[in-house]
Design an enzyme around this catalytic site. Sequence first.
Site, PDB file in Angstrom:
ATOM      1  N   TRP A 236       0.816  -1.222   0.000  1.00 46.11           N
ATOM      2  CA  TRP A 236       0.000   0.000   0.000  1.00 46.11           C
ATOM      3  C   TRP A 236       0.843   1.263   0.000  1.00 46.11           C
ATOM      4  CZ3 TRP A 236      -4.791  -0.636   3.775  1.00 46.11           C
ATOM      5  CH2 TRP A 236      -5.556  -1.728   3.337  1.00 46.11           C
TER       6      TRP A 236
ATOM      7  N   GLU B 146      11.503  -6.554  -8.763  1.00 44.23           N
ATOM      8  CA  GLU B 146      10.798  -5.330  -9.143  1.00 44.23           C
ATOM      9  C   GLU B 146      11.732  -4.409  -9.921  1.00 44.23           C
ATOM     10  OE1 GLU B 146       7.167  -4.584  -6.431  1.00 44.23           O
ATOM     11  OE2 GLU B 146       8.870  -3.548  -5.576  1.00 44.23           O
TER      12      GLU B 146
ATOM     13  N   GLY C  99       5.183   1.918 -10.685  1.00 47.21           N
ATOM     14  CA  GLY C  99       4.359   3.130 -10.700  1.00 47.21           C
ATOM     15  C   GLY C  99       4.389   3.881 -12.017  1.00 47.21           C
TER      16      GLY C  99
ATOM     17  N   SER D  24       3.906  -2.308 -11.912  1.00 47.06           N
ATOM     18  CA  SER D  24       2.762  -2.068 -12.803  1.00 47.06           C
ATOM     19  C   SER D  24       1.982  -3.348 -13.131  1.00 47.06           C
ATOM     20  CB  SER D  24       3.198  -1.358 -14.089  1.00 47.06           C
ATOM     21  OG  SER D  24       3.753  -0.091 -13.779  1.00 47.06           O
TER      22      SER D  24
ATOM     23  N   GLY E 287       1.514  -2.623  -6.254  1.00 47.00           N
ATOM     24  CA  GLY E 287       1.387  -1.294  -5.664  1.00 47.00           C
ATOM     25  C   GLY E 287       0.019  -0.700  -5.955  1.00 47.00           C
ATOM     26  N   GLY E 288      -0.047   0.149  -6.957  1.00 49.34           N
ATOM     27  CA  GLY E 288      -1.278   0.896  -7.262  1.00 49.34           C
ATOM     28  C   GLY E 288      -2.539   0.041  -7.314  1.00 49.34           C
TER      29      GLY E 288
HETATM   30  P1  13P Z   1       3.096  -0.497  -8.843  1.00 55.12           P
HETATM   31  O1  13P Z   1       2.287  -1.765  -8.896  1.00 55.12           O
HETATM   32  O2  13P Z   1       2.287   0.700  -8.448  1.00 55.12           O
HETATM   33  O3  13P Z   1       3.916  -0.295 -10.071  1.00 55.12           O
HETATM   34  O4  13P Z   1       4.135  -0.680  -7.638  1.00 55.12           O
HETATM   35  C1  13P Z   1       4.870  -1.844  -7.578  1.00 55.12           C
HETATM   36  C2  13P Z   1       5.573  -1.884  -6.289  1.00 55.12           C
HETATM   37  O5  13P Z   1       6.445  -1.073  -6.014  1.00 55.12           O
HETATM   38  C3  13P Z   1       5.183  -2.908  -5.332  1.00 55.12           C
HETATM   39  O6  13P Z   1       6.083  -2.994  -4.282  1.00 55.12           O
END
Ligand code: 13P
Length: 255
Positions: A14, A170, A176, A216, A237-238
């Site tokens: 989150w 990652e 993001g 993403s 993340g998002g």
């Molecule tokens: P996003 O899914 O927003 O790209 O973020 C990935 C992330 O950093 C999960 O730890």
Amino acid sequence: MNKTLRRAVIAGNWKMNKTPAEAEALINEIKPLVKNADCDVVCCVPYIDLQTALEATKDSNIKIGAENCYWAESGAFTGEISAKMLKTIGVEYVIIGHSERRTFFGDTDETVAKRTRGALDAGLKVILCVGEYLEQRDLGITIEVVRMQTKIALNGVSADELKNIIIAYEPVWAIGTGRVATPDQAQEVNHAIREVLAELYGKDVADTVTVQYGGSMNAGNAAELLAQEDIDGGLIGGASLKAPDFAAIVEAASK
Ligand code: 13P
């Protein structure tokens, strides 16, 4: 297929989002949507939301994680939270070495290793993040970077302790940005991570470690990524902040 040897884990990160009241609302929205999941479901939430999230998930299959921890058990470390403190309140997982911690808050491979040690000693499960910057990918050193990050973080971690470690690949340029790694790109690096694990611990052990992809990942691209041999889950993340999207990813991992 060796993929069947490992449990898929979908974890939401989150980041710095949601007040306790908002956290409770989001958990309550996610809960019914993932209750039949055939994978592990984790929500990693800000420190301030942990108690609320633990309470809200008591009667559910959702596990709760923190987003960082300090390695010492206690002491004069103003503003820090120890792995032991997290364990004491019932937290099960902790993200360590996220690229945002490395980029904005000075985490290094060495401090990532110390945090990992502290978390394992406290009895937490670690989601250990590794991944290259775009400049490193362009230089063709992605595999070297990720191998080094993995080896330093796991220095001193035994094969038995490895059961409590998930590795999340990652790529920083995919976080993001909406620019997801292709399934082939993600598979290549996840496979390289498993090869390092095999060098360190033997193939049989390496085959049992959950290696996630993050960056993403969303409801639309999750299935194709998760179908790759060495992608055993996601760190989201998002999309983890939207219950239907997060649930769709959990569903994709349950197939
Ligand atoms: P996003 O899914 O927003 O790209 O973020 C990935 C992330 O950093 C999960 O730890």
